[in-house]
Design a protein around this motif. Structure first.
Motif, PDB file in Angstrom:
ATOM      1  N   GLU A  17       0.835  -1.200   0.000  1.00 22.04           N
ATOM      2  CA  GLU A  17       0.000   0.000   0.000  1.00 22.04           C
ATOM      3  C   GLU A  17       0.874   1.256   0.000  1.00 22.04           C
ATOM      4  N   GLU A  18       1.930   1.266   0.814  1.00 16.86           N
ATOM      5  CA  GLU A  18       2.856   2.401   0.824  1.00 16.86           C
ATOM      6  C   GLU A  18       3.434   2.621  -0.573  1.00 16.86           C
ATOM      7  N   GLY A  19       3.828   1.523  -1.217  1.00 11.78           N
ATOM      8  CA  GLY A  19       4.387   1.623  -2.563  1.00 11.78           C
ATOM      9  C   GLY A  19       3.392   2.204  -3.557  1.00 11.78           C
ATOM     10  N   GLU A  20       2.147   1.785  -3.460  1.00 16.87           N
ATOM     11  CA  GLU A  20       1.110   2.291  -4.373  1.00 16.87           C
ATOM     12  C   GLU A  20       0.851   3.783  -4.145  1.00 16.87           C
ATOM     13  N   ILE A  21       0.784   4.189  -2.888  1.00 20.96           N
ATOM     14  CA  ILE A  21       0.587   5.608  -2.570  1.00 20.96           C
ATOM     15  C   ILE A  21       1.761   6.424  -3.095  1.00 20.96           C
ATOM     16  N   ALA A  22       2.976   5.924  -2.860  1.00 21.24           N
ATOM     17  CA  ALA A  22       4.177   6.611  -3.340  1.00 21.24           C
ATOM     18  C   ALA A  22       4.174   6.702  -4.856  1.00 21.24           C
ATOM     19  N   ALA A  23       3.779   5.623  -5.527  1.00 22.53           N
ATOM     20  CA  ALA A  23       3.748   5.622  -6.996  1.00 22.53           C
ATOM     21  C   ALA A  23       2.781   6.677  -7.518  1.00 22.53           C
ATOM     22  N   ASP A  24       1.604   6.782  -6.912  1.00 21.97           N
ATOM     23  CA  ASP A  24       0.634   7.803  -7.330  1.00 21.97           C
ATOM     24  C   ASP A  24       1.216   9.201  -7.157  1.00 21.97           C
ATOM     25  N   TYR A  25       1.853   9.439  -6.018  1.00 28.25           N
ATOM     26  CA  TYR A  25       2.461  10.743  -5.728  1.00 28.25           C
ATOM     27  C   TYR A  25       3.547  11.064  -6.760  1.00 28.25           C
ATOM     28  N   LEU A  26       4.397  10.078  -7.026  1.00 26.12           N
ATOM     29  CA  LEU A  26       5.518  10.294  -7.946  1.00 26.12           C
ATOM     30  C   LEU A  26       5.054  10.448  -9.394  1.00 26.12           C
ATOM     31  N   GLU A  27       3.994   9.746  -9.776  1.00 24.88           N
ATOM     32  CA  GLU A  27       3.449   9.912 -11.125  1.00 24.88           C
ATOM     33  C   GLU A  27       2.963  11.339 -11.333  1.00 24.88           C
ATOM     34  N   GLU A  28       2.309  11.912 -10.325  1.00 25.49           N
ATOM     35  CA  GLU A  28       1.879  13.313 -10.406  1.00 25.49           C
ATOM     36  C   GLU A  28       3.084  14.239 -10.548  1.00 25.49           C
ATOM     37  N   LEU A  29       4.134  13.973  -9.773  1.00 25.71           N
ATOM     38  CA  LEU A  29       5.344  14.777  -9.853  1.00 25.71           C
ATOM     39  C   LEU A  29       5.961  14.701 -11.249  1.00 25.71           C
ATOM     40  N   LEU A  30       6.039  13.503 -11.812  1.00 28.34           N
ATOM     41  CA  LEU A  30       6.598  13.347 -13.158  1.00 28.34           C
ATOM     42  C   LEU A  30       5.775  14.113 -14.182  1.00 28.34           C
ATOM     43  N   ASP A  31       4.452  14.078 -14.029  1.00 25.95           N
ATOM     44  CA  ASP A  31       3.581  14.834 -14.933  1.00 25.95           C
ATOM     45  C   ASP A  31       3.848  16.326 -14.825  1.00 25.95           C
ATOM     46  N   ILE A  32       3.935  16.834 -13.604  1.00 28.65           N
ATOM     47  CA  ILE A  32       4.183  18.262 -13.385  1.00 28.65           C
ATOM     48  C   ILE A  32       5.528  18.671 -13.970  1.00 28.65           C
ATOM     49  N   ALA A  33       6.546  17.827 -13.777  1.00 26.43           N
ATOM     50  CA  ALA A  33       7.902  18.132 -14.255  1.00 26.43           C
ATOM     51  C   ALA A  33       8.071  17.799 -15.737  1.00 26.43           C
ATOM     52  N   ASP A  34       7.040  17.207 -16.354  1.00 23.66           N
ATOM     53  CA  ASP A  34       7.085  16.811 -17.761  1.00 23.66           C
ATOM     54  C   ASP A  34       8.260  15.873 -18.032  1.00 23.66           C
ATOM     55  N   LEU A  35       8.405  14.872 -17.151  1.00 26.07           N
ATOM     56  CA  LEU A  35       9.446  13.856 -17.299  1.00 26.07           C
ATOM     57  C   LEU A  35       8.792  12.509 -17.579  1.00 26.07           C
ATOM     58  N   ASP A  36       9.429  11.736 -18.447  1.00 28.52           N
ATOM     59  CA  ASP A  36       8.942  10.394 -18.742  1.00 28.52           C
ATOM     60  C   ASP A  36       9.645   9.404 -17.839  1.00 28.52           C
ATOM     61  N   GLY A  37       8.875   8.493 -17.272  1.00 29.98           N
ATOM     62  CA  GLY A  37       9.459   7.461 -16.431  1.00 29.98           C
ATOM     63  C   GLY A  37       8.415   6.461 -16.008  1.00 29.98           C
ATOM     64  N   ASP A  38       8.865   5.258 -15.739  1.00 26.23           N
ATOM     65  CA  ASP A  38       7.999   4.217 -15.200  1.00 26.23           C
ATOM     66  C   ASP A  38       8.330   4.053 -13.725  1.00 26.23           C
ATOM     67  N   ILE A  39       7.366   3.542 -12.973  1.00 25.14           N
ATOM     68  CA  ILE A  39       7.574   3.362 -11.545  1.00 25.14           C
ATOM     69  C   ILE A  39       7.471   1.886 -11.214  1.00 25.14           C
ATOM     70  N   ASP A  40       8.548   1.364 -10.617  1.00 28.33           N
ATOM     71  CA  ASP A  40       8.594  -0.029 -10.163  1.00 28.33           C
ATOM     72  C   ASP A  40       8.419  -0.038  -8.655  1.00 28.33           C
ATOM     73  N   ILE A  41       7.580  -0.952  -8.174  1.00 27.56           N
ATOM     74  CA  ILE A  41       7.300  -1.077  -6.743  1.00 27.56           C
ATOM     75  C   ILE A  41       7.721  -2.464  -6.287  1.00 27.56           C
ATOM     76  N   ASP A  42       8.375  -2.527  -5.137  1.00 29.22           N
ATOM     77  CA  ASP A  42       8.827  -3.799  -4.588  1.00 29.22           C
ATOM     78  C   ASP A  42       8.831  -3.685  -3.064  1.00 29.22           C
ATOM     79  N   VAL A  43       9.078  -4.773  -2.383  1.00 24.80           N
ATOM     80  CA  VAL A  43       9.314  -4.774  -0.950  1.00 24.80           C
ATOM     81  C   VAL A  43      10.704  -5.364  -0.756  1.00 24.80           C
ATOM     82  N   ASP A  44      11.584  -4.613  -0.078  1.00 22.82           N
ATOM     83  CA  ASP A  44      12.977  -5.026   0.064  1.00 22.82           C
ATOM     84  C   ASP A  44      13.429  -4.807   1.504  1.00 22.82           C
ATOM     85  N   HIS A  45      13.868  -5.874   2.162  1.00 19.56           N
ATOM     86  CA  HIS A  45      14.353  -5.812   3.541  1.00 19.56           C
ATOM     87  C   HIS A  45      13.350  -5.124   4.474  1.00 19.56           C
TER      88      HIS A  45
END
Length: 167
Positions: A17-45
């Motif tokens: 859930e944290e990853g999904e919330i972060a991904a939504d936040y970061l996608e908005e940021l990428l849109d605002i900054a007009d940057l192309d990028g994909d977001i990968d979500i994982d659980v690590d340690h």
């Protein structure tokens, strides 16, 4: 009754859930900054791990989100953690990477740690390293522990540093 597996499943779903919330936040940021990028979500340690990756490996524009020494990435990670906390009500330990910056930095820091370990083993004397941010110190502490030596952080931010000592 909650079993250990149930607790692990609950923890994993919270981290997802944290990853999904972060991904939504970061996608908005990428849109605002007009940057192309994909977001990968994982659980690590035991942490949500989110990475912004470029669709085109030759495209270096995302590197701006890391900054010269990772300072922009550190700030972006804190903002993302705050966005997650605002939605969940709980503090997040989410780790953010952009265009492989942290992965590359982790490899370089492991080499620094290995060199310090070799110096301590040869001399028997403690070795102090340059100041590092918390992420960098953790990488060094882990590498030192894996080599069977001990390390401590000393000093005060932003000049906090690692001291490697014989076991």
């Amino acid at each position: 009754m909650t079993t250990q597996n149930d607790a692990d499943t609950g923890s994993a779903s919270r981290l997802e859930e944290e990853g999904e919330i972060a991904a939504d936040y970061l996608e908005e940021l990428l849109d605002i900054a007009d940057l192309d990028g994909d977001i990968d979500i994982d659980v690590d340690h035991g942490r949500a791990a989110v990475e912004i990756v470029s669709e085109d490996p030759a495209d270096r524009s995302l590197r701006r989100l890391a900054g010269r020494d990772g300072e922009v990435l550190d700030a972006l990670q804190e903002l993302t953690r705050l966005a997650v906390q605002a939605k969940t009500g709980e503090r997040s330990r989410l780790m953010l990477d952009v265009a492989g910056y942290r992965a590359g930095r982790r490899a370089a820091l492991a080499e620094v740690a290995n060199e310090a370990v070799a110096r301590v083993q040869a001399s028997g004397e403690p070795v102090s390293l340059e100041p590092m941010n918390p992420f960098e110190r953790k990488v060094v502490h882990d590498a030192v522990a894996a080599a069977g030596l001990v390390s401590d952080s000393e000093g005060v931010e932003p000049t906090r540093y690692v001291v490697v000592r014989p076991a």
